[in-house]
Motif scaffolding. Sequence first.
Motif, short mmCIF file in Angstrom:
data_model
loop_
_atom_site.label_atom_id
_atom_site.label_comp_id
_atom_site.label_asym_id
_atom_site.label_seq_id
_atom_site.Cartn_x
_atom_site.Cartn_y
_atom_site.Cartn_z
N GLU A 54 29.50 18.25 -45.56
CA GLU A 54 30.42 17.10 -45.51
C GLU A 54 30.39 16.44 -44.13
N ALA A 55 30.37 17.27 -43.08
CA ALA A 55 30.30 16.73 -41.71
C ALA A 55 28.99 15.98 -41.51
N ASN A 56 27.90 16.53 -42.01
CA ASN A 56 26.60 15.85 -41.91
C ASN A 56 26.61 14.53 -42.66
N ARG A 57 27.21 14.52 -43.84
CA ARG A 57 27.28 13.30 -44.63
C ARG A 57 28.08 12.23 -43.87
N LYS A 58 29.23 12.63 -43.32
CA LYS A 58 30.05 11.68 -42.56
C LYS A 58 29.28 11.17 -41.35
N ASN A 59 28.56 12.07 -40.68
CA ASN A 59 27.77 11.65 -39.51
C ASN A 59 26.69 10.66 -39.90
N GLU A 60 26.03 10.91 -41.04
CA GLU A 60 24.99 9.99 -41.51
C GLU A 60 25.57 8.61 -41.77
N VAL A 61 26.75 8.57 -42.40
CA VAL A 61 27.40 7.29 -42.69
C VAL A 61 27.74 6.58 -41.38
N GLU A 62 28.28 7.36 -40.43
CA GLU A 62 28.64 6.77 -39.13
C GLU A 62 27.40 6.28 -38.38
N ILE A 63 26.34 7.06 -38.43
CA ILE A 63 25.09 6.67 -37.76
C ILE A 63 24.56 5.38 -38.38
N GLU A 64 24.59 5.30 -39.70
CA GLU A 64 24.12 4.09 -40.39
C GLU A 64 24.96 2.88 -39.97
N ALA A 65 26.28 3.07 -39.90
CA ALA A 65 27.16 1.97 -39.48
C ALA A 65 26.83 1.54 -38.05
N CYS A 66 26.54 2.52 -37.18
CA CYS A 66 26.17 2.20 -35.79
C CYS A 66 24.84 1.44 -35.74
N HIS A 67 23.89 1.86 -36.57
CA HIS A 67 22.60 1.15 -36.61
C HIS A 67 22.80 -0.31 -37.05
N GLU A 68 23.64 -0.49 -38.06
CA GLU A 68 23.91 -1.84 -38.54
C GLU A 68 24.58 -2.68 -37.44
N LYS A 69 25.52 -2.06 -36.73
CA LYS A 69 26.20 -2.78 -35.65
C LYS A 69 25.23 -3.13 -34.53
N ILE A 70 24.36 -2.20 -34.18
CA ILE A 70 23.35 -2.46 -33.14
C ILE A 70 22.45 -3.61 -33.57
N SER A 71 22.00 -3.57 -34.83
CA SER A 71 21.14 -4.63 -35.34
C SER A 71 21.85 -5.97 -35.29
N SER A 72 23.11 -5.98 -35.67
CA SER A 72 23.90 -7.21 -35.64
C SER A 72 24.04 -7.73 -34.22
N LEU A 73 24.32 -6.81 -33.28
CA LEU A 73 24.45 -7.22 -31.88
C LEU A 73 23.13 -7.73 -31.31
N GLU A 74 22.03 -7.08 -31.68
CA GLU A 74 20.72 -7.54 -31.22
C GLU A 74 20.44 -8.95 -31.72
N HIS A 75 20.79 -9.20 -32.98
CA HIS A 75 20.60 -10.53 -33.55
C HIS A 75 21.48 -11.55 -32.81
N PHE A 76 22.73 -11.17 -32.54
CA PHE A 76 23.64 -12.05 -31.83
C PHE A 76 23.11 -12.36 -30.42
#
Length: 114
Positions: A54-76
């Motif tokens: 469960e902790a790994n699953r939550k971490n994966e979700v959080e990591i994915e959200a961080c990747h999306e945020k990084i991508s969005s910031l890079e685009h910005f």
Amino acid sequence: QLHLTTSEKNELARCLEMVQNQLQKKESEIQREISEYKDKLLQAEREHQDALMEANRKNEVEIEACHEKISSLEHFISSQKLEIEHLKSNKEQLNNSLKEANQSLGELLKTKVR
């Protein structure tokens, strides 16, 4: 003497049997406790594994959200850089136009003064 020895032998055999029965009972009890502890250990391991997954699953979700945020910031950032370049170009064009206007104004003033 033989009767006494036989009697002692029978008493010892009875005591031995009693001790063996107690040992067997104690062994059964220990085996039952071992089995209980093994079951508890297996249950704890399962719970630990579930919590870890469960902790790994939550971490994966959080990591994915961080990747999306990084991508969005890079685009910005990229779009902001383009906007800066566009503004610099406009500024340069405006400065050039201002220089030309000032030169024209200077020339008009010179001809007016004459």
